[in-house]
Design a protein around this motif. Sequence first.
Motif, PDB file in Angstrom:
ATOM      1  N   TYR A   1      18.020 -11.181  21.257  1.00  0.00           N
ATOM      2  CA  TYR A   1      19.322 -10.735  21.775  1.00  0.00           C
ATOM      3  C   TYR A   1      20.352 -10.639  20.650  1.00  0.00           C
ATOM      4  O   TYR A   1      21.165  -9.718  20.621  1.00  0.00           O
ATOM      5  CB  TYR A   1      19.805 -11.702  22.855  1.00  0.00           C
ATOM      6  CG  TYR A   1      21.135 -11.310  23.460  1.00  0.00           C
ATOM      7  CD1 TYR A   1      21.207 -10.310  24.430  1.00  0.00           C
ATOM      8  CD2 TYR A   1      22.308 -11.920  23.045  1.00  0.00           C
ATOM      9  CE1 TYR A   1      22.428  -9.934  24.975  1.00  0.00           C
ATOM     10  CE2 TYR A   1      23.540 -11.553  23.588  1.00  0.00           C
ATOM     11  CZ  TYR A   1      23.592 -10.569  24.548  1.00  0.00           C
ATOM     12  OH  TYR A   1      24.793 -10.195  25.085  1.00  0.00           O
TER      13      TYR A   1
ATOM     14  N   GLU B   1      15.213  -5.013  25.689  1.00  0.00           N
ATOM     15  CA  GLU B   1      15.352  -3.859  26.560  1.00  0.00           C
ATOM     16  C   GLU B   1      16.555  -4.076  27.486  1.00  0.00           C
ATOM     17  O   GLU B   1      17.039  -5.190  27.659  1.00  0.00           O
ATOM     18  CB  GLU B   1      14.080  -3.680  27.393  1.00  0.00           C
ATOM     19  CG  GLU B   1      12.851  -3.354  26.558  1.00  0.00           C
ATOM     20  CD  GLU B   1      11.616  -3.167  27.416  1.00  0.00           C
ATOM     21  OE1 GLU B   1      11.714  -3.384  28.648  1.00  0.00           O
ATOM     22  OE2 GLU B   1      10.561  -2.820  26.865  1.00  0.00           O
ATOM     23  N   ASP B   2      17.033  -2.987  28.106  1.00  0.00           N
ATOM     24  CA  ASP B   2      18.252  -3.070  28.907  1.00  0.00           C
ATOM     25  C   ASP B   2      18.162  -4.132  29.997  1.00  0.00           C
ATOM     26  O   ASP B   2      19.093  -4.921  30.202  1.00  0.00           O
ATOM     27  CB  ASP B   2      18.553  -1.702  29.539  1.00  0.00           C
ATOM     28  CG  ASP B   2      18.954  -0.667  28.495  1.00  0.00           C
ATOM     29  OD1 ASP B   2      19.310  -1.082  27.385  1.00  0.00           O
ATOM     30  OD2 ASP B   2      18.893   0.535  28.802  1.00  0.00           O
ATOM     31  N   ARG B   3      17.038  -4.157  30.731  1.00  0.00           N
ATOM     32  CA  ARG B   3      16.903  -5.123  31.820  1.00  0.00           C
ATOM     33  C   ARG B   3      16.921  -6.548  31.278  1.00  0.00           C
ATOM     34  O   ARG B   3      17.585  -7.438  31.829  1.00  0.00           O
ATOM     35  CB  ARG B   3      15.613  -4.875  32.592  1.00  0.00           C
ATOM     36  CG  ARG B   3      15.397  -5.856  33.748  1.00  0.00           C
ATOM     37  CD  ARG B   3      14.073  -5.592  34.445  1.00  0.00           C
ATOM     38  NE  ARG B   3      12.948  -5.674  33.527  1.00  0.00           N
ATOM     39  CZ  ARG B   3      12.409  -6.840  33.121  1.00  0.00           C
ATOM     40  NH1 ARG B   3      12.916  -7.982  33.552  1.00  0.00           N
ATOM     41  NH2 ARG B   3      11.385  -6.828  32.299  1.00  0.00           N
ATOM     42  N   GLU B   4      16.181  -6.796  30.192  1.00  0.00           N
ATOM     43  CA  GLU B   4      16.141  -8.134  29.617  1.00  0.00           C
ATOM     44  C   GLU B   4      17.516  -8.543  29.097  1.00  0.00           C
ATOM     45  O   GLU B   4      17.926  -9.704  29.233  1.00  0.00           O
ATOM     46  CB  GLU B   4      15.114  -8.178  28.486  1.00  0.00           C
ATOM     47  CG  GLU B   4      13.672  -8.039  28.947  1.00  0.00           C
ATOM     48  CD  GLU B   4      12.710  -8.000  27.783  1.00  0.00           C
ATOM     49  OE1 GLU B   4      13.069  -7.391  26.759  1.00  0.00           O
ATOM     50  OE2 GLU B   4      11.608  -8.556  27.895  1.00  0.00           O
TER      51      GLU B   4
ATOM     52  N   ARG C   1      20.437  -7.570  30.227  1.00  0.00           N
ATOM     53  CA  ARG C   1      21.304  -7.919  31.356  1.00  0.00           C
ATOM     54  C   ARG C   1      20.987  -9.320  31.865  1.00  0.00           C
ATOM     55  O   ARG C   1      21.902 -10.112  32.138  1.00  0.00           O
ATOM     56  CB  ARG C   1      21.141  -6.887  32.476  1.00  0.00           C
ATOM     57  CG  ARG C   1      21.768  -5.527  32.170  1.00  0.00           C
ATOM     58  CD  ARG C   1      21.878  -4.691  33.445  1.00  0.00           C
ATOM     59  NE  ARG C   1      20.565  -4.459  34.044  1.00  0.00           N
ATOM     60  CZ  ARG C   1      19.802  -3.410  33.748  1.00  0.00           C
ATOM     61  NH1 ARG C   1      20.220  -2.505  32.857  1.00  0.00           N
ATOM     62  NH2 ARG C   1      18.630  -3.231  34.336  1.00  0.00           N
ATOM     63  N   ASP C   2      19.685  -9.628  32.018  1.00  0.00           N
ATOM     64  CA  ASP C   2      19.298 -10.958  32.481  1.00  0.00           C
ATOM     65  C   ASP C   2      19.782 -12.031  31.521  1.00  0.00           C
ATOM     66  O   ASP C   2      20.255 -13.098  31.936  1.00  0.00           O
ATOM     67  CB  ASP C   2      17.776 -11.045  32.625  1.00  0.00           C
ATOM     68  CG  ASP C   2      17.261 -10.204  33.788  1.00  0.00           C
ATOM     69  OD1 ASP C   2      18.077  -9.805  34.642  1.00  0.00           O
ATOM     70  OD2 ASP C   2      16.037  -9.952  33.831  1.00  0.00           O
TER      71      ASP C   2
ATOM     72  N   ARG D   1      23.552 -12.754  31.711  1.00  0.00           N
ATOM     73  CA  ARG D   1      23.855 -13.644  32.842  1.00  0.00           C
ATOM     74  C   ARG D   1      23.485 -15.086  32.497  1.00  0.00           C
ATOM     75  O   ARG D   1      24.198 -16.024  32.857  1.00  0.00           O
ATOM     76  CB  ARG D   1      23.109 -13.170  34.090  1.00  0.00           C
ATOM     77  CG  ARG D   1      23.699 -11.908  34.723  1.00  0.00           C
ATOM     78  CD  ARG D   1      23.162 -11.692  36.129  1.00  0.00           C
ATOM     79  NE  ARG D   1      21.730 -11.441  36.128  1.00  0.00           N
ATOM     80  CZ  ARG D   1      21.194 -10.227  36.056  1.00  0.00           C
ATOM     81  NH1 ARG D   1      21.978  -9.154  35.980  1.00  0.00           N
ATOM     82  NH2 ARG D   1      19.879 -10.061  36.065  1.00  0.00           N
TER      83      ARG D   1
END
Length: 247
Positions: free
Chosen positions: A13, A19-22, A24-25, A28
Amino acid sequence: MTEVDLHTLTGAYAVGALEDREARDFRRHLTRCEACDQEVRELRETAARLALAVAEVPPVGMRGRVLAALPEVRQLPPEPSATQRSLRRNWRRRLPYYALAACLAGAIASAGIAIQAEHTADRQRDRTALAEHHADQLSTLLTAPDASFRTQGLKGGGTATVVSSARAGQAALVYRDLPKLPDSRVYELWFSRNGTMVPAGLVDSATASGSALLKGRTDGADAVGVTAEPHGGSPVPTSAPLAVLPL
């Protein structure tokens, strides 16, 4: 993705390799994990210092390969703050070696990336575990207090660096831009002991740049040799060495 999995993504990160999904997770996750948030800030700071520590202009494509490989390099869960301070002091002392290790991470993890698209989950875990073990051993060798580095060009092209530690009794070859050999031949590694070449493993013929841990201990060895051998390797060299690097 579990909370334990998320703890291991701080490095990826920090350099924008998720990746985009990872991503975002993980963002959070950062809102509720102070340790990971602090580690991300520290890794970004360290990445900037590593960039300043390397005077040589990196080869074309190196940044992309390293960023693509970072998700496959295991990260330790956040340590207590006292331990983090100790680690930061050690990083400052060993910045040149960590810079080399960061460049190597891409080559070490490239096999694991290919597996994700081609094999089952079980085989992915097996290969990833093997890559992690290789990375752990190489990292230990690179940061050994008595680690030594010898670099030399190979006949026919490419360069090689031997990293060795007498205290650990281990050595590794870091190679770059090795030409593809004809007729299914392979690069073989050797320990030179009093003029006798002892087999020490093969270089992965699928990659032109990467690293290989030599099989066996360095005890009694005075150099590491590289030769081109028939497929599968040879018990004794069948041609003149492409390079002999002193230990």
